[in-house]
Write an enzyme that holds these catalytic residues in place. Sequence first.
Site, PDB file in Angstrom:
ATOM      1  CD  GLN A  11      40.699  41.309  48.380  1.00 63.62           C
ATOM      2  OE1 GLN A  11      39.661  41.029  48.964  1.00 63.62           O
ATOM      3  NE2 GLN A  11      41.458  42.315  48.712  1.00 63.62           N
ATOM      4  CB  ALA A  58      48.675  43.248  41.177  1.00 67.11           C
ATOM      5  CB  THR A  60      48.780  43.107  46.283  1.00 68.22           C
ATOM      6  OG1 THR A  60      48.829  41.761  46.742  1.00 68.22           O
ATOM      7  CG2 THR A  60      48.083  43.175  44.939  1.00 68.22           C
ATOM      8  CE1 TYR A 123      50.375  47.341  44.885  1.00 66.83           C
ATOM      9  CE2 TYR A 123      49.567  49.318  45.978  1.00 66.83           C
ATOM     10  CZ  TYR A 123      49.328  48.167  45.256  1.00 66.83           C
ATOM     11  OH  TYR A 123      48.037  47.841  44.905  1.00 66.83           O
ATOM     12  CD1 TRP A 148      42.320  52.090  51.302  1.00 66.91           C
ATOM     13  CD2 TRP A 148      41.000  52.294  53.096  1.00 66.91           C
ATOM     14  NE1 TRP A 148      42.824  53.112  52.078  1.00 66.91           N
ATOM     15  CE2 TRP A 148      42.027  53.256  53.181  1.00 66.91           C
ATOM     16  CE3 TRP A 148      40.047  52.254  54.112  1.00 66.91           C
ATOM     17  CZ2 TRP A 148      42.137  54.163  54.245  1.00 66.91           C
ATOM     18  CZ3 TRP A 148      40.150  53.149  55.160  1.00 66.91           C
ATOM     19  CH2 TRP A 148      41.182  54.080  55.233  1.00 66.91           C
TER      20      TRP A 148
HETATM   21  N1  NAP Z   1      43.995  44.917  47.982  1.00 64.91           N
HETATM   22  C1  NAP Z   1      43.783  46.229  47.999  1.00 64.91           C
HETATM   23  O1  NAP Z   1      43.482  46.836  49.046  1.00 64.91           O
HETATM   24  C2  NAP Z   1      43.904  47.020  46.718  1.00 64.91           C
HETATM   25  C3  NAP Z   1      43.673  48.414  46.758  1.00 64.91           C
HETATM   26  C4  NAP Z   1      43.769  49.132  45.556  1.00 64.91           C
HETATM   27  C5  NAP Z   1      44.084  48.472  44.379  1.00 64.91           C
HETATM   28  N2  NAP Z   1      44.324  47.129  44.388  1.00 64.91           N
HETATM   29  C6  NAP Z   1      44.649  46.465  43.122  1.00 64.91           C
HETATM   30  O2  NAP Z   1      43.617  45.530  42.845  1.00 64.91           O
HETATM   31  C7  NAP Z   1      44.143  44.438  42.085  1.00 64.91           C
HETATM   32  C8  NAP Z   1      43.713  43.125  42.712  1.00 64.91           C
HETATM   33  O3  NAP Z   1      44.256  43.048  44.032  1.00 64.91           O
HETATM   34  P1  NAP Z   1      43.960  41.826  45.008  1.00 64.91           P
HETATM   35  O4  NAP Z   1      43.750  42.375  46.363  1.00 64.91           O
HETATM   36  O5  NAP Z   1      42.947  40.911  44.409  1.00 64.91           O
HETATM   37  O6  NAP Z   1      45.405  41.100  44.979  1.00 64.91           O
HETATM   38  P2  NAP Z   1      45.827  39.638  45.458  1.00 64.91           P
HETATM   39  O7  NAP Z   1      44.762  39.029  46.310  1.00 64.91           O
HETATM   40  O8  NAP Z   1      47.200  39.789  46.021  1.00 64.91           O
HETATM   41  O9  NAP Z   1      45.877  38.808  44.107  1.00 64.91           O
HETATM   42  C9  NAP Z   1      46.861  38.985  43.156  1.00 64.91           C
HETATM   43  C10 NAP Z   1      46.969  37.726  42.355  1.00 64.91           C
HETATM   44  O10 NAP Z   1      47.961  37.922  41.336  1.00 64.91           O
HETATM   45  C11 NAP Z   1      48.747  36.748  41.259  1.00 64.91           C
HETATM   46  N3  NAP Z   1      50.052  37.004  40.649  1.00 64.91           N
HETATM   47  C12 NAP Z   1      51.136  37.578  41.211  1.00 64.91           C
HETATM   48  N4  NAP Z   1      52.142  37.596  40.336  1.00 64.91           N
HETATM   49  C13 NAP Z   1      51.699  37.025  39.191  1.00 64.91           C
HETATM   50  C14 NAP Z   1      52.283  36.753  37.935  1.00 64.91           C
HETATM   51  N5  NAP Z   1      53.561  37.063  37.665  1.00 64.91           N
HETATM   52  N6  NAP Z   1      51.517  36.179  36.980  1.00 64.91           N
HETATM   53  C15 NAP Z   1      50.239  35.847  37.235  1.00 64.91           C
HETATM   54  N7  NAP Z   1      49.642  36.062  38.409  1.00 64.91           N
HETATM   55  C16 NAP Z   1      50.351  36.647  39.374  1.00 64.91           C
HETATM   56  C17 NAP Z   1      48.866  36.304  42.690  1.00 64.91           C
HETATM   57  O11 NAP Z   1      49.329  34.985  42.765  1.00 64.91           O
HETATM   58  P3  NAP Z   1      50.290  34.519  43.980  1.00 64.91           P
HETATM   59  O12 NAP Z   1      49.373  34.361  45.154  1.00 64.91           O
HETATM   60  O13 NAP Z   1      50.893  33.277  43.471  1.00 64.91           O
HETATM   61  O14 NAP Z   1      51.281  35.627  44.195  1.00 64.91           O
HETATM   62  C18 NAP Z   1      47.429  36.500  43.175  1.00 64.91           C
HETATM   63  O15 NAP Z   1      46.625  35.384  42.880  1.00 64.91           O
HETATM   64  C19 NAP Z   1      45.644  44.681  42.012  1.00 64.91           C
HETATM   65  O16 NAP Z   1      45.945  45.297  40.782  1.00 64.91           O
HETATM   66  C20 NAP Z   1      45.928  45.646  43.154  1.00 64.91           C
HETATM   67  O17 NAP Z   1      47.061  46.428  42.902  1.00 64.91           O
HETATM   68  C21 NAP Z   1      44.227  46.387  45.528  1.00 64.91           C
END
Ligand code: NAP
Length: 288
Positions: A11, A58, A60, A123, A148
């Site tokens: 996302q 990541a 997640t 996590y 969030w």
């Molecule tokens: N979502 C939240 O509420 C939240 C809150 C605080 C911080 N964050 C941080 O914000 C960042 C972005 O989060 P997001 O919500 O966008 O996460 P997301 O939608 O889960 O996207 C993560 C992406 O990383 C890819 N990925 C996983 N393992 C990988 C690997 N080994 N090599 C390359 N790509 C890989 C995933 O691919 P697959 O689909 O194939 O697994 C997915 O496309 C992260 O660092 C997260 O920790 C998120």
Amino acid sequence: MKILITGANGQLGLTLQDVFAGSDLILTDRDELDITDAKTVNNFIDTKKPEVVINAAAYTAVDQAEIEKELARKINVDGAKNLAAAAKKVDAIFFHVSTDFVFDGKKSKPYVETDETNPLSYYGQTKLESEKTVAEVGGKYFILRTAWLYSPFGKNFVKTIAKLGSEKEELKVVSDQIGCPTYAYDLAIAMKMLLDKTEYGLYHFAGDGKCSWFDFAQEIVKLSGGKAKVLPQTSFEYAASRGETLTAERPKYSPLNCKKIQKLDVKTVPWQESLAKCIEILKENQGL
Ligand SMILES: NC(=O)c1ccc[n+]([C@@H]2O[C@H](COP(=O)([O-])OP(=O)(O)OC[C@H]3O[C@@H](n4cnc5c(N)ncnc54)[C@H](OP(=O)(O)O)[C@@H]3O)[C@@H](O)[C@H]2O)c1
């Protein structure tokens, strides 16, 4: 400007694609560039020579991370280290994203960057380790702790509640966890604003204000025109209702104080304002 985005189909990755659309983008996800593979990451970045590397990849799945510990650690810690090291080698600016889950929630005032960390979940532990490893590598890095996160893309709380709010009569939502809803678009804009800054380091970036998941859900249902009545429930009741024995513990209070990044003229936006923008997009694109 040549910008590499990892996790480009997540996302945040999809949001970054929008915000940095005018740049020379190198978009990769797991299939094109597995960030856990140090040699490949090093060769890829050494060959492409991006000026900016944004790690939106990541592990997640917060609850699942309690079970898949090794994988979560490999992606969140080793992956971040590989990218930071390769970015440093080509003198690229490196953006890494961390989380409010590095805190235990025992404070009663929004957390500042120097507050003591104490993650409650595996996590959160891996994300904290990722921060340390990126800082150890050094170079031109920004670590942005956010919280969030939601957007019109992927799976997130806003999309789930908007959908359920239109389908159900009643929704029970956790009311004893307080945090800062953050629009991924605002986070991507913040990164853009940081591109010409040289004050590298660790920053908090989140939506302005704070609320519980229950407050957040009420606003989502209201703005999306849903019919459901939103009712509060405790985290304990929620876990029991899901029948889960292994649910990661989350901080009860994790708002982020963003004054440090605001001093660099990076704007934060009231969470209700950004939520309204996201809901409008969802209404247009997905017929909410
Ligand atoms: N979502 C939240 O509420 C939240 C809150 C605080 C911080 N964050 C941080 O914000 C960042 C972005 O989060 P997001 O919500 O966008 O996460 P997301 O939608 O889960 O996207 C993560 C992406 O990383 C890819 N990925 C996983 N393992 C990988 C690997 N080994 N090599 C390359 N790509 C890989 C995933 O691919 P697959 O689909 O194939 O697994 C997915 O496309 C992260 O660092 C997260 O920790 C998120």
